[in-house]
Design an enzyme around this catalytic site. Structure first.
Site, mmCIF file in Angstrom:
data_model
loop_
_atom_site.group_PDB
_atom_site.id
_atom_site.type_symbol
_atom_site.label_atom_id
_atom_site.label_comp_id
_atom_site.label_asym_id
_atom_site.label_seq_id
_atom_site.Cartn_x
_atom_site.Cartn_y
_atom_site.Cartn_z
ATOM 1 N N TYR A 1 39.950 51.748 55.124
ATOM 2 C CA TYR A 1 40.512 52.392 56.004
ATOM 3 C C TYR A 1 41.414 53.046 56.740
ATOM 4 O O TYR A 1 41.645 54.119 57.268
ATOM 5 C CB TYR A 1 39.107 51.422 57.230
ATOM 6 C CG TYR A 1 37.708 51.362 57.073
ATOM 7 C CD1 TYR A 1 36.747 51.787 56.398
ATOM 8 C CD2 TYR A 1 37.919 49.762 57.417
ATOM 9 C CE1 TYR A 1 35.709 51.970 56.595
ATOM 10 C CE2 TYR A 1 36.046 49.540 58.131
ATOM 11 C CZ TYR A 1 35.399 50.388 57.231
ATOM 12 O OH TYR A 1 34.520 50.161 57.774
ATOM 13 N N LYS B 1 34.203 43.271 44.647
ATOM 14 C CA LYS B 1 33.484 44.466 43.567
ATOM 15 C C LYS B 1 33.951 44.795 41.442
ATOM 16 O O LYS B 1 34.244 45.850 41.764
ATOM 17 C CB LYS B 1 32.245 45.330 43.843
ATOM 18 C CG LYS B 1 31.860 45.424 44.610
ATOM 19 C CD LYS B 1 30.353 45.164 43.889
ATOM 20 C CE LYS B 1 29.622 46.608 43.378
ATOM 21 N NZ LYS B 1 28.492 46.371 42.773
ATOM 22 N N ASP C 1 27.958 42.826 46.880
ATOM 23 C CA ASP C 1 26.074 43.241 46.826
ATOM 24 C C ASP C 1 25.286 42.437 46.668
ATOM 25 O O ASP C 1 24.189 41.836 47.244
ATOM 26 C CB ASP C 1 26.074 44.037 46.244
ATOM 27 C CG ASP C 1 26.247 43.998 44.302
ATOM 28 O OD1 ASP C 1 26.849 42.955 44.134
ATOM 29 O OD2 ASP C 1 25.519 45.122 43.548
ATOM 30 N N ASP D 1 33.381 44.570 56.760
ATOM 31 C CA ASP D 1 32.954 45.155 57.775
ATOM 32 C C ASP D 1 31.141 45.473 58.032
ATOM 33 O O ASP D 1 30.487 44.446 58.706
ATOM 34 C CB ASP D 1 32.816 46.238 58.059
ATOM 35 C CG ASP D 1 32.616 47.377 59.115
ATOM 36 O OD1 ASP D 1 31.994 46.838 60.326
ATOM 37 O OD2 ASP D 1 33.212 48.526 58.618
#
Length: 367
Positions: free
Chosen positions: A141, A192, A225, A249
């Protein structure tokens, strides 16, 4: 000495839920030996309309001088066509950046009275009490370059940059481990690392901080995930989840919806403590501006009220008062009061003001 609170209602249902929270602040001022100095200012779309910017400098300065900021919501379809730097959400992002609010705390708690309101089976969700600690001022972001360019063939290419430093990861990890020590001493770190180099660094740094400073806390690693899947399969396996800005988020909104409604859950965004122990802090409901119901008197004020409870706990050092307010919310729900977003058969549907009234009545009984 009065506690200085800045109220930023913003857009959509923001003004409605902030007004109801103002009533709760007033109750604590009258009944719990607390003094408040309240001020209001503009942020988001309404600030753009009146002042030409979603984040006025004067508002930022007020936020810097406050003991805590109570934030409503920003955004709505009417501002979708604005340039990126003028969009209402830039007001919130500037607050986070300028105040150094790097640690976002998002609890996901299932009140017993609402265990049937979730889309998950009651036995999966009953008793849920987890905390997501999201890094808030780094990552994709805020990373540079962030741009859209036109290629020689006429196509456009958009670039967002995911970037983290060792120091950014260390400080959010410490927040998670410190909070875990006050809970069940379990932290799950989500990233990840299988496909992202920032994920590799994230796992390395969190592992090192844990081994060196927090060996009494149990640390596990999970791919983001997979964490998303586990949250709907068996959410109670988690206590504290620490993760980056983007994954935080997504995962925190997922965790919030497990409890039945985004209108139920608060959040706190905290900065680093200075040499005097003071830190900037912003408290906000996570439900967003919900322009489709704005002005109808049906918005759920509980998330904003519970955000004030977090303010009592983290900024004002009033843990007992925070617990009292949380108990009052639970009692109002147990007595059957429901706004439309959490309405169940056999319960009493009420509007925004009446739900706050039920919480205030419960406060009076409990106190």
């Amino acid at each position: 000495m009065a506690h200085r609170l800045l109220l930023l209602p913003g857009d959509g249902i923001g003004p409605e839920v902030i007004d109801e929270t103002r009533r709760v602040v007033g109750w604590f001022a009258q009944n719990r030996n607390l003094a408040f100095e309240l001020s209001d200012d503009l942020v988001g779309g309404i600030a753009y309309e009146q002042l030409g910017t979603p984040a006025p400098d004067s508002m930022i300065e007020k936020a810097r001088a406050s003991d805590g900021v109570l934030f409503g919501a920003v955004g709505g379809p009417k501002w979708d066509s604005l340039p990126f730097e003028k969009k209402p959400e830039r007001g919130l992002l500037r607050l986070r950046k300028d105040l150094g609010l790097f640690a976002n705390l998002r609890p996901a708690i299932c009140f017993e009275a609402l265990k049937d309101a979730s889309t998950l089976k009651p036995e999966i969700i009953s008793g849920l009490d987890l905390l997501i600690v999201r890094e808030l001022t780094g990552g994709v972001y805020f990373g540079e370059p962030k741009e859209t360019t036109t290629l020689p063939n006429g196509e456009k290419r958009a670039v967002d940059t995911q970037v983290y430093t060792t120091g950014e990861i260390e400080r959010i990890a410490r927040v998670a481990f410190e909070l875990a020590r006050l809970r069940k001493k379990r932290v799950a770190s989500a990233e990840k690392s299988n496909v992202m180099v920032t994920g590799v660094l994230w796992r390395e740094v969190v592992t090192r901080v844990h081994a060196k400073e927090y060996p009494d806390v149990v640390l596990s690693h999970v791919l983001a995930d997979n964490c998303a899947m586990q949250l709907v399969r068996n959410p109670k396996q988690y206590d504290v989840i620490v993760t980056d800005n983007l994954f935080g988020d997504v995962l925190s909104d997922e965790a919030a919806q497990l409890t039945g409604s985004l209108g139920m859950l608060p959040s706190a965004s905290l900065g680093a403590k200075d040499t005097n122990g003071r830190q900037h802090a912003l408290y906000e409901p996570i439900h967003g501006s919900a322009p489709d119901i704005a002005g109808q008197g049906v918005a759920n004020p509980i998330a904003c009220i519970l955000s004030f409870a977090m303010c009592l706990r983290y900024s004002l050092g009033r843990g007992a008062d925070a617990s009292l307010l949380e108990q009052a919310v639970e009692r109002a729900l147990a007595e059957g009061y429901r706004t439309p977003d959490i309405m169940q058969q056999g319960m009493t549907q009420v509007g925004t003001g009446a739900m706050t009234g039920a919480v205030l009545t419960a406060l009076a009984k409990l106190a």
